[in-house]
Design an enzyme around this catalytic site. Structure first.
Site: not given
Ligand code: NOJ
Ligand code: NOJ
Length: 558
Positions: A476, A145, A204-205, A201
């Protein structure tokens, strides 16, 4: 009374077949949508918190209930904290039944802090606080992750300090000190120690330093310093590091050519980004201070930089989403995380579109509180988009203008003055701009600009209304071409963002966190990102297990 009179006026106007009456009618139907969706949102949030949510521990907020497309039945520290903040405020404005859920949240987070996870343990260095995602029973998540995510401890501290404010205002200082503060101080120490280090960030990227994260960290330490004093304690590391974070913030995040805030600096990943990003609106929303300064260095919603960013951000989605085609260049459209997004094909998000509304309600409330607004070269394009006659200069409120209620602490009587769910507090000037059926004495360019801002904000809420299915469920995302809901149905954070937007739209805002009296930024020549090491201990009084804090023997979970 004033407000009621204004509403009576709007109601009377709606009988006449004039543009104003049409506007009033649309306004009323949007009010009805917001009121009913706000109730649904609160209910769905509660459904996503344990033990009501399947498999979730007491007080654990799951991101969404689905386990496919994608599997979101996990608990993120960030989503949970932003949700807790929304619930804090619903509680303060009158939904008394939410208090036990807030207490459960504190219990869950005290436990989460002690989970030895892929980032490490709580003791001795606090590194475990940076892991972003856990199973619904709070056991560690071992999958690959984007970690650490350093916004989590900051936004959690903010949610908990908001509740501490309530406790202090209600003669429960001892509970605040003994139960809640020990959770908060771990997070503040983590922020003070690690804020200058790279992390992922909020999406999560990107591995770098994110504007959203740094803004939240700054607020957490400024507020932490004050709350500590309120409790007769101190947060020495807050005092040391807040000026350094302010310094970093002031010197790194402005793109003067593009006229927008930069979402991530020190991007160590290979992801190419314009850095135009909803994170740059979510940050001022998280840091909104009704008594805040509009000075650019503070990045409050009313600052020129945030408003300029709003325009650049929203405009970036006008041509890339087919559902936005044909919409006038000065009208609200659906917005996503950032224009390059490809997650699920890259679509508008409910929470990002709502952030474009909420930040404008915030900014309008600040201008209203200050009784004036200044347009400068940075913000001119934003203002001209919604009010073509806008010019560089200062616009002041007409004599006798109602600046809104004074900043009172949560739980004090001001909230009682307003019926919950009633969008009336804007009534006194929403209907007071130019045009038919409005009180002549209230007409002014200042009022007209505020009205244009809130109408524009309402436009984003209308976009959400358009793409919300009949049962009120918020996913979402919604498909960029068909508008159909997509990815993670019943996303807790979507609901939380609807709730906070509704609060601001109704003129309900948190007590000031005294952002203007925080420590001054350190001089840029000596801006230091090293951080200060802190100490970490389980918040046992809040329900955390007494994990070992005496030896270096740790259990390995592989
Ligand atoms: C899961 C993350 O929560 C999301 O923000 C991200 O865009 C995707 N993985 C792809 O990296
Ligand atoms: C993906 C989002 O990018 C992230 O900000 C969030 O924490 C997770 N999904 C869970 O909702």
């Amino acid at each position: 009374m004033k407000t009621e009179a204004a509403f009576a006026l709007l109601a009377a106007g709606s009988v006449l077949a004039s543009p104003t009456s049409l506007h009033a009618r649309q306004q009323q139907s949007l009010d009805a949508f917001v009121a009913s969706e706000r109730d649904i949102a609160v209910q769905r949030i509660l459904d996503n918190i344990g033990p009501r949510a399947a498999g979730a521990g007491r007080g654990v907020v799951i991101a969404a209930p689905g386990i496919t497309n994608p599997d979101y039945r996990y608990s993120w520290t960030r989503d949970s904290a932003l949700t807790a903040s929304a619930l804090d405020e619903e509680f303060f404005v009158g939904n008394a039944s939410l208090q036990s859920t807030i207490q459960d949240y504190i219990y869950a987070e005290a436990n989460r802090q002690t989970v030895y996870n892929a980032m490490g343990p709580l003791y001795p260095w606090g590194t475990g606080l940076g892991d972003p995602k856990f199973w619904p029973n709070l056991t560690r998540f071992n999958g690959v992750w984007g970690r650490p995510q350093r916004d989590g401890p900051a936004v959690r501290a903010i949610a908990l300090m908001t509740y501490i404010n309530y406790l202090v205002g209600n003669d429960e200082v001892q509970t605040a000190k003994d139960v809640v503060w020990p959770v908060v101080i771990n997070d503040l120490n983590y922020v003070a120690q690690y804020w200058g280090q790279v992390g992922y960030d909020l999406w999560e990227e990107v591995a770098g330093i994110s504007f959203f994260t740094v803004q939240a960290q700054w607020r957490a330490l400024v507020e932490g310093s004050q709350i500590a004093k309120l409790l007769g304690l101190s947060c020495a590391n807050c005092d040391t590091e807040a000026p350094q974070i302010a310094c970093f913030l002031a010197n790194n995040f402005w793109n003067s050519t593009g006229n927008h805030i930069i979402a991530n600096v020190q991007n160590t990943s290979t992801l190419a980004r314009s850095n135009i990003d909803a994170a740059t609106l979510l940050a001022p929303i998280e840091n909104f201070d009704i008594n805040g300064s509009c000075d650019n260095s503070q990045y409050q919603p009313c600052s020129s930089r945030v408003l300029a960013t709003h325009k650049v951000f929203v405009d970036s989605f006008r041509s890339i989403y087919p559902i936005n085609q044909g919409i006038a260049a000065n009208a609200a459209v659906a917005a996503g995380r950032y224009p390059e997004d490809s997650y699920y094909g890259g679509n508008p998000w409910y929470l990002c579109t709502l952030s474009a509304a909420e930040v404008l309600y915030d900014a309008a409330a600040q201008f209203r509180r200050q009784g004036q607004l200044t347009i400068d070269a940075t913000s001119l394009a934003f203002f001209q988009q919604i009010y073509p006659a806008a010019k560089v200069g200062t616009y002041t409120a007409p004599h006798g203008f109602n600046r809104g209620r004074a900043g009172l602490a949560w739980g004090q009587s001001a909230w009682g003055e307003q019926s919950w769910g009633c969008p009336s507090s804007y009534g006194s000037w929403r209907g007071s701009g130019s045009g038919n059926g409005r009180p002549a004495q209230a007409q002014s360019a200042f009022n007209d600009i505020l009205l244009a801002m809130t109408n524009y904000a309402d436009g984003f809420v209308k976009v959400i209304e358009t793409y919300t299915p009949a049962n009120g469920s918020l996913s979402e995302q919604f498909n960029r071409t068909s508008g159909q809901p997509l990815s993670a149905y019943d996303l807790t954070w979507s609901y939380a963002s609807f709730v906070t937007m509704s609060q601001r739209r109704a003129g309900q805002f948190p007590a000031s966190w005294n952002s203007t009296t925080g420590p001054a930024a350190a001089a840029s020549s000596s801006c230091n990102t090293d951080g200060t090491p802190g100490s970490y201990a389980p918040a046992v009084a809040a329900g955390a297990p007494p994990v070992d804090t005496t030896s270096c023997t740790v259990q390995l979970h592989i």
